[in-house]
Motif scaffolding. Sequence first.
Motif, mmCIF file in Angstrom:
data_model
loop_
_atom_site.group_PDB
_atom_site.id
_atom_site.type_symbol
_atom_site.label_atom_id
_atom_site.label_comp_id
_atom_site.label_asym_id
_atom_site.label_seq_id
_atom_site.Cartn_x
_atom_site.Cartn_y
_atom_site.Cartn_z
ATOM 1 N N TYR A 1 51.174 -9.990 -29.880
ATOM 2 C CA TYR A 1 51.156 -10.257 -28.198
ATOM 3 C C TYR A 1 50.091 -8.974 -28.000
ATOM 4 N N LYS A 2 49.283 -9.358 -27.035
ATOM 5 C CA LYS A 2 48.710 -7.922 -26.775
ATOM 6 C C LYS A 2 48.011 -8.143 -25.315
ATOM 7 N N ALA A 3 49.058 -7.151 -24.506
ATOM 8 C CA ALA A 3 48.787 -7.448 -22.540
ATOM 9 C C ALA A 3 46.849 -6.718 -22.154
ATOM 10 N N THR A 4 46.921 -7.435 -21.587
ATOM 11 C CA THR A 4 45.581 -6.851 -20.657
ATOM 12 C C THR A 4 45.907 -6.436 -19.868
ATOM 13 N N TYR A 5 45.138 -5.437 -19.376
ATOM 14 C CA TYR A 5 44.562 -4.695 -17.742
ATOM 15 C C TYR A 5 44.052 -4.038 -17.550
ATOM 16 N N LYS A 6 43.552 -4.236 -16.305
ATOM 17 C CA LYS A 6 42.262 -4.713 -15.876
ATOM 18 C C LYS A 6 42.277 -3.051 -14.690
ATOM 19 N N HIS A 7 41.751 -1.898 -14.817
ATOM 20 C CA HIS A 7 41.642 -1.269 -13.468
ATOM 21 C C HIS A 7 40.402 -1.242 -12.750
ATOM 22 N N PHE A 8 40.962 -1.217 -11.456
ATOM 23 C CA PHE A 8 40.160 -1.338 -10.705
ATOM 24 C C PHE A 8 40.314 -0.799 -9.418
ATOM 25 N N THR A 9 38.801 -0.178 -9.447
ATOM 26 C CA THR A 9 38.389 0.496 -8.161
ATOM 27 C C THR A 9 37.440 -0.306 -6.521
ATOM 28 N N VAL A 10 37.530 0.874 -5.999
ATOM 29 C CA VAL A 10 36.416 0.414 -4.914
ATOM 30 C C VAL A 10 35.265 0.315 -5.184
ATOM 31 N N ASP A 11 35.244 0.363 -6.259
ATOM 32 C CA ASP A 11 33.871 -0.659 -6.722
ATOM 33 C C ASP A 11 33.530 -1.901 -7.137
ATOM 34 N N ASP A 12 35.104 -2.340 -7.543
ATOM 35 C CA ASP A 12 35.402 -3.085 -8.003
ATOM 36 C C ASP A 12 35.463 -4.151 -6.649
ATOM 37 N N GLY A 13 35.293 -3.698 -5.759
ATOM 38 C CA GLY A 13 36.146 -4.471 -3.968
ATOM 39 C C GLY A 13 37.434 -4.404 -3.707
ATOM 40 N N LEU A 14 38.209 -2.561 -3.904
ATOM 41 C CA LEU A 14 39.372 -2.369 -3.183
ATOM 42 C C LEU A 14 38.888 -1.424 -2.220
ATOM 43 N N PRO A 15 39.248 -1.475 -1.368
ATOM 44 C CA PRO A 15 38.828 -0.923 0.296
ATOM 45 C C PRO A 15 38.635 0.825 0.349
ATOM 46 N N ALA A 16 40.204 1.542 -0.439
ATOM 47 C CA ALA A 16 40.440 2.247 -1.078
ATOM 48 C C ALA A 16 41.041 2.451 -2.277
ATOM 49 N N SER B 1 45.350 2.004 1.957
ATOM 50 C CA SER B 1 45.479 3.268 3.294
ATOM 51 C C SER B 1 44.157 2.964 4.080
ATOM 52 N N HIS B 2 43.439 1.419 4.058
ATOM 53 C CA HIS B 2 41.611 1.238 4.517
ATOM 54 C C HIS B 2 42.435 -0.441 4.462
ATOM 55 N N GLY B 3 43.193 -0.654 4.772
ATOM 56 C CA GLY B 3 43.315 -2.324 4.702
ATOM 57 C C GLY B 3 44.053 -2.622 3.913
ATOM 58 N N VAL B 4 44.526 -4.191 3.666
ATOM 59 C CA VAL B 4 44.503 -4.814 3.391
ATOM 60 C C VAL B 4 44.087 -5.807 1.653
ATOM 61 N N SER B 5 43.722 -5.958 0.933
ATOM 62 C CA SER B 5 42.616 -7.055 0.064
ATOM 63 C C SER B 5 43.933 -7.961 -0.773
ATOM 64 N N ARG B 6 42.856 -9.380 -1.072
ATOM 65 C CA ARG B 6 43.559 -10.315 -1.504
ATOM 66 C C ARG B 6 42.401 -10.862 -3.017
ATOM 67 N N PHE B 7 43.073 -10.504 -3.904
ATOM 68 C CA PHE B 7 42.356 -11.004 -5.151
ATOM 69 C C PHE B 7 42.762 -12.623 -5.679
ATOM 70 N N ASP B 8 41.608 -12.744 -5.818
ATOM 71 C CA ASP B 8 41.314 -14.742 -5.962
ATOM 72 C C ASP B 8 41.803 -14.629 -8.044
ATOM 73 N N GLY B 9 41.772 -13.153 -8.766
ATOM 74 C CA GLY B 9 41.369 -13.662 -10.111
ATOM 75 C C GLY B 9 39.537 -12.365 -10.146
ATOM 76 N N TYR B 10 38.697 -13.175 -9.303
ATOM 77 C CA TYR B 10 37.184 -12.797 -9.287
ATOM 78 C C TYR B 10 37.176 -11.727 -8.576
ATOM 79 N N ASN B 11 37.703 -12.457 -7.110
ATOM 80 C CA ASN B 11 36.730 -11.373 -6.502
ATOM 81 C C ASN B 11 38.165 -11.004 -5.320
ATOM 82 N N PHE B 12 37.347 -9.900 -4.233
ATOM 83 C CA PHE B 12 37.946 -9.207 -3.191
ATOM 84 C C PHE B 12 37.896 -9.460 -2.055
ATOM 85 N N LYS B 13 38.984 -10.261 -1.545
ATOM 86 C CA LYS B 13 38.981 -9.820 0.539
ATOM 87 C C LYS B 13 39.146 -8.758 0.843
#
Length: 121
Positions: free
Chosen positions: A28-43, A62-74
């Motif tokens: 079993y190999k867990a997959t981790y993804k590190h998201f940054t502001v470059d990916d769409g996070l506001p902060a 600290s700059h709002g709320v983001s909703r992630f659908d698996g591909y994109n941030f809103k």
Amino acid sequence: MFSFRPGNILLIFTIFIQLSTYNAFAEYKATYKHFTVDDGLPATDVFHVFQDSKGFIWFATSHGVSRFDGYNFKTFDLTSGLVDNVVFEIFEDYKGRIWFVSYSGKLCYFENDEIHEFPYN
């Protein structure tokens, strides 16, 4: 007809051991993804992460709320209806509304693709 001879018992025992340890050695190999502001996070400051009943992942920052659908941030902020850009907690109620607890202590919730201020703030 089946008889309980030592050879048959050994065969049954061997099959049992092999079947019972089959999943124990599955890799079993867990997959981790590190998201940054470059990916769409506001902060870069993320205070809370929450997955709702529809599978969306919400990030309180600290700059709002983001909703992630698996591909994109809103991102939702003051212009989207948040009462404060700094959000510390996210919860979902039994009606499926997503609630946000802000730095100022005021509440708002997400319902029908809109953010609504809690009228009793």
